[in-house]
Design an enzyme around this catalytic site. Structure first.
Site: not given
Length: 512
Positions: A38, A60, A175
């Site tokens: 990541d 991503k 998040m």
């Protein structure tokens, strides 16, 4: 076939600080053939993988190596089916908002063996680095980890925000920074007092960490004013009040400093840990690599006649290791040097000798070739001396000792110049996000100058500060037109670090 081939290891990389990586993760990375990582995983962790390992960025996040989840899944299967040892390096913990469960299920369905290595999740690591205990006997006996990815107003959301507003403990929301205002409003609407302490932590556990604390009513405006953004963690609860007395990371002497180490890779790994313990972000870009000799014949012939010499002199840790590696390769042992006396240019080199159960008879007070020559002059008069060193370097030691002794010099390893700096490091130099560059030898300094373009050379020593290991290195930098902001008073890595700490403290005091 090895039992660990064709296997995928889902490894948690932790919240950012590479020092929080697990020992098992490090062991697996050292044997990896493919690393699928990541973008939030520390670049320093990638250095733990073999140089020949295939590295695939799978982040991503918008603007970062965009592979879809299905593409990531198939990439893991493809390389595992090819018999490769695959490490899937995931930010935080694989099974905490990391889709590790989805990847594991896909691997199981494809008949691929997998193992899971937990990591320190942000909800535990980031909060600790911000001085916010997620539980406390007097404040919270429960904690809830929540994803704020879709926000409280998303259709088909699975979160019961009314229940969360009544939760009798700490809320840790991943998040959630882009939906911070909506989350705060929703919690208050469902009964959470608007005076409830709350904090947002940006880039937690990293030198760029920033924390803003307030209440559910005031936090959105405070965050907007401070300009905080992702990656960030949102914490709600009375435990936020504990931060003033418990914050520690921001108080480290090199917190916020971004330092580029230009030493060879093996030395740089150990050196980086010292700086990271003091709060710095470390990048590694060797300008010179240490490699074995291409041809050992001359060294082997010299080792065969060690009985002719009374003194063996080492000018680096690398020299000690390379010499005794060759002793072992020739099926010899310490009896080959049992009749000799030893000299080391400094305490680090002397310590390297002690690892072979040998003590240096001479270590100069000043760790320079001139000082070593002076310390040895009377001791070696009329004897035969062997200098074990690199294929290149300063010749002052040999020249000075030749005045009083019969001296031979033998290369035990070679220095090889790097062709270029890593692209990621060059990008950081260009955007100005590096504060310091360390210079530990004249060769490293010269090569750094060569691999940088004219524009960057102009910025070195000005907007990017230089830290030098010794006056000799400083002199080399000066001849290249660079000024040095910090020079070690003791010519060791610890001395160089102390010089950076002192210079950083002075700069901090000068800030308005």
């Amino acid at each position: 076939m090895s039992t660990d081939q064709g296997v995928v290891y889902l490894v948690g990389a932790g919240p950012g600080d590479p020092g929080l990586f697990t020992r098992k993760g490090e062991e697996l990375l050292a044997r990896a053939e493919v690393v699928v990582y990541d973008h939030l995983a520390s670049p320093r962790l990638l250095d733990l993988a073999p140089p020949e390992a295939l590295r695939i960025c799978a982040g991503k996040s918008i603007g970062h190596c965009t592979l879809s989840q299905s593409e990531i899944n198939e990439t893991l299967v493809e390389h595992a089916r090819a018999g490769k040892r695959v490490v899937r390096l995931k930010g935080g913990d694989p099974f905490v908002f990391g889709r590790g469960g989805e990847e594991a299920e896909h691997l199981r369905a494809a008949g691929i063996r997998f193992e899971v290595v937990p990591g320190v999740t942000a909800g535990v690591g980031v909060t600790a680095y911000a001085g916010i205990p997620i539980t406390h006997r007097d404040s919270a006996s429960a904690v809830a980890f929540i994803t704020g990815h879709n926000g409280p107003n998303a259709e088909g959301g699975r979160l019961d925000w009314q229940a969360l507003a009544q939760f009798p403990g700490t809320l840790v929301i991943y998040m959630g920074v882009t939906r911070l205002e909506a989350i705060c409003h929703t919690l208050v609407k469902h009964g959470k007092p608007d005076s409830t302490p709350a904090a947002l932590i940006e880039s937690g556990t990293l030198p760029g960490q920033r924390t803003v604390a307030g209440t559910l009513a005031t936090l959105p405006a405070l965050v907007k004013e401070a300009g905080l953004g992702p990656p960030a963690l949102f914490v709600v609860g009375d435990v936020v009040h504990r931060r003033p007395s418990l914050q520690w990371f921001e108080d480290l002497p090199l917190f916020g400093q971004r330092i580029l180490i230009t030493r060879p890779q093996d030395s740089a790994r150990t050196s980086a840990k010292v700086l990271e313990r003091l709060g710095a972000e470390v990048l590694v870009a060797p300008t010179v690599e240490i490699r074995p000799l291409d041809d050992f014949s001359e060294l082997d012939r010299t080792i065969a006649r060690l009985a002719e010499f009374q003194w063996l002199v080492f000018t680096s840790v690398n020299g000690v290791q390379a010499f005794f590696d060759r002793i072992e390769a020739l099926d010899l042992d310490l009896r080959a040097v049992g009749h000799m006396k030893f000299a080391a240019i400094g305490p680090a080199t002397a310590e390297a000798l002690r690892r072979y159960y040998l003590r240096a008879d001479v270590v100069p007070e000043s760790f320079r070739s001139e000082a070593l020559a002076e310390a040895l002059a009377e001791r070696v008069r009329g004897t035969r001396v062997l200098l074990a060193r690199a294929t290149r370097g300063r010749v002052v030691l040999k020249e000075e000792l030749l005045k009083v002794a019969d001296v031979e010099q033998i290369a035990v390893y070679q220095n090889v110049d790097a062709d270029r700096l890593p692209e990621s490091v060059m990008a950081r130099l260009v955007d100005g996000s590096i504060d310091w560059i360390t210079l530990t030898s004249s060769a490293i300094t010269g090569r750094l100058h060569e691999v940088l373009g004219p524009e960057l050379r102009e910025r070195i020593g000005r907007t990017i500060k230089l830290a030098s290991l010794s006056p000799v290195t400083t002199e080399t930098a000066s001849k290249l037109g660079w000024s040095v902001a910090a020079e070690a008073s003791q010519y060791t890595w610890d001395g160089l670090v102390e010089a950076i700490v002192q210079a950083s403290a002075i700069n901090e005091k000068r800030r308005p």
